[in-house]
Motif scaffolding. Structure first.
Motif, mmCIF file in Angstrom:
data_model
loop_
_atom_site.group_PDB
_atom_site.id
_atom_site.type_symbol
_atom_site.label_atom_id
_atom_site.label_comp_id
_atom_site.label_asym_id
_atom_site.label_seq_id
_atom_site.Cartn_x
_atom_site.Cartn_y
_atom_site.Cartn_z
ATOM 1 N N VAL A 76 7.159 3.376 0.632
ATOM 2 C CA VAL A 76 6.888 2.288 1.571
ATOM 3 C C VAL A 76 5.754 2.745 2.481
ATOM 4 C CG1 VAL A 76 7.832 0.905 3.453
ATOM 5 C CG2 VAL A 76 9.273 1.506 1.493
ATOM 6 N N PRO A 77 4.670 1.965 2.559
ATOM 7 C CA PRO A 77 3.557 2.378 3.425
ATOM 8 C C PRO A 77 3.974 2.398 4.896
ATOM 9 C CG PRO A 77 2.898 0.581 1.961
ATOM 10 C CD PRO A 77 4.379 0.733 1.843
ATOM 11 N N LYS A 78 3.539 3.433 5.599
ATOM 12 C CA LYS A 78 3.770 3.477 7.047
ATOM 13 C C LYS A 78 2.818 2.469 7.696
ATOM 14 C CE LYS A 78 4.773 8.366 7.000
ATOM 15 N NZ LYS A 78 3.899 9.194 6.166
ATOM 16 N N THR A 79 3.247 1.928 8.811
ATOM 17 C CA THR A 79 2.389 1.009 9.548
ATOM 18 C C THR A 79 1.986 1.653 10.863
ATOM 19 O OG1 THR A 79 4.188 -0.062 10.747
ATOM 20 C CG2 THR A 79 3.642 -0.963 8.571
ATOM 21 N N TYR A 80 1.059 1.055 11.532
ATOM 22 C CA TYR A 80 0.627 1.530 12.840
ATOM 23 C C TYR A 80 1.817 1.632 13.783
ATOM 24 C CZ TYR A 80 -1.422 1.424 17.484
ATOM 25 O OH TYR A 80 -1.729 1.691 18.795
ATOM 26 N N TYR A 81 2.690 0.647 13.757
ATOM 27 C CA TYR A 81 3.832 0.613 14.666
ATOM 28 C C TYR A 81 4.848 1.691 14.334
ATOM 29 C CZ TYR A 81 1.688 -3.595 16.324
ATOM 30 O OH TYR A 81 0.788 -4.478 16.849
ATOM 31 N N ASP A 82 4.946 2.086 13.047
ATOM 32 C CA ASP A 82 5.843 3.193 12.675
ATOM 33 C C ASP A 82 5.368 4.483 13.320
ATOM 34 O OD1 ASP A 82 7.277 1.523 10.974
ATOM 35 O OD2 ASP A 82 6.148 2.115 9.188
ATOM 36 N N GLN A 83 4.069 4.648 13.446
ATOM 37 C CA GLN A 83 3.491 5.902 13.924
ATOM 38 C C GLN A 83 3.463 5.998 15.440
ATOM 39 O OE1 GLN A 83 -0.156 6.655 11.803
ATOM 40 N NE2 GLN A 83 0.774 6.049 9.884
ATOM 41 N N ASP A 128 1.486 8.937 2.980
ATOM 42 C CA ASP A 128 2.655 8.166 2.543
ATOM 43 C C ASP A 128 3.255 8.713 1.247
ATOM 44 O OD1 ASP A 128 2.443 6.362 4.680
ATOM 45 O OD2 ASP A 128 1.038 5.104 3.575
ATOM 46 N N PHE A 129 2.475 9.507 0.522
ATOM 47 C CA PHE A 129 2.928 10.054 -0.750
ATOM 48 C C PHE A 129 3.313 11.519 -0.576
ATOM 49 C CE2 PHE A 129 0.422 6.427 -1.912
ATOM 50 C CZ PHE A 129 1.044 5.920 -3.039
ATOM 51 N N PRO A 130 4.511 11.901 -1.032
ATOM 52 C CA PRO A 130 4.933 13.295 -0.898
ATOM 53 C C PRO A 130 4.147 14.205 -1.846
ATOM 54 C CG PRO A 130 6.555 12.048 -2.160
ATOM 55 C CD PRO A 130 5.509 11.075 -1.690
ATOM 56 N N GLY A 131 4.130 15.476 -1.527
ATOM 57 C CA GLY A 131 3.483 16.432 -2.437
ATOM 58 C C GLY A 131 2.237 17.024 -1.839
#
Length: 74
Positions: free
Chosen positions: A65-72, A25-28
């Motif tokens: 914003v944290p990804k959720t299971y449904y986003d994935q 969730d964090f870039p870099g």
């Protein structure tokens, strides 16, 4: 830490001969810590996540914003 909902990825690295830990969730940087055992990797991951969130807050940056299971799976 108030129950953050960020994904912590723990994966064995043959190259490093340890478990590597990342936070998608964090870039870099892809991998942020490691551990010689899975348990150590989890513990180190929690510590690094707390520090990462603290660094964002100190810098006045908006946390991702944290990804959720449904986003994935969508």
């Amino acid at each position: 830490m108030n129950n953050p909902k960020y994904t912590m990825i723990i994966q064995w690295s043959e190259e490093d001969n340890c478990y590597v830990v990342g936070f998608s969730d964090f870039p870099g940087q892809q991998w942020r810590t490691h551990g010689n055992s899975y348990t150590e990797a989890v513990s180190n991951g929690v510590e690094v996540l707390e520090l990462l969130i603290e660094d964002y807050q100190i810098a006045g940056e908006t946390l991702p914003v944290p990804k959720t299971y449904y986003d994935q799976v969508a």
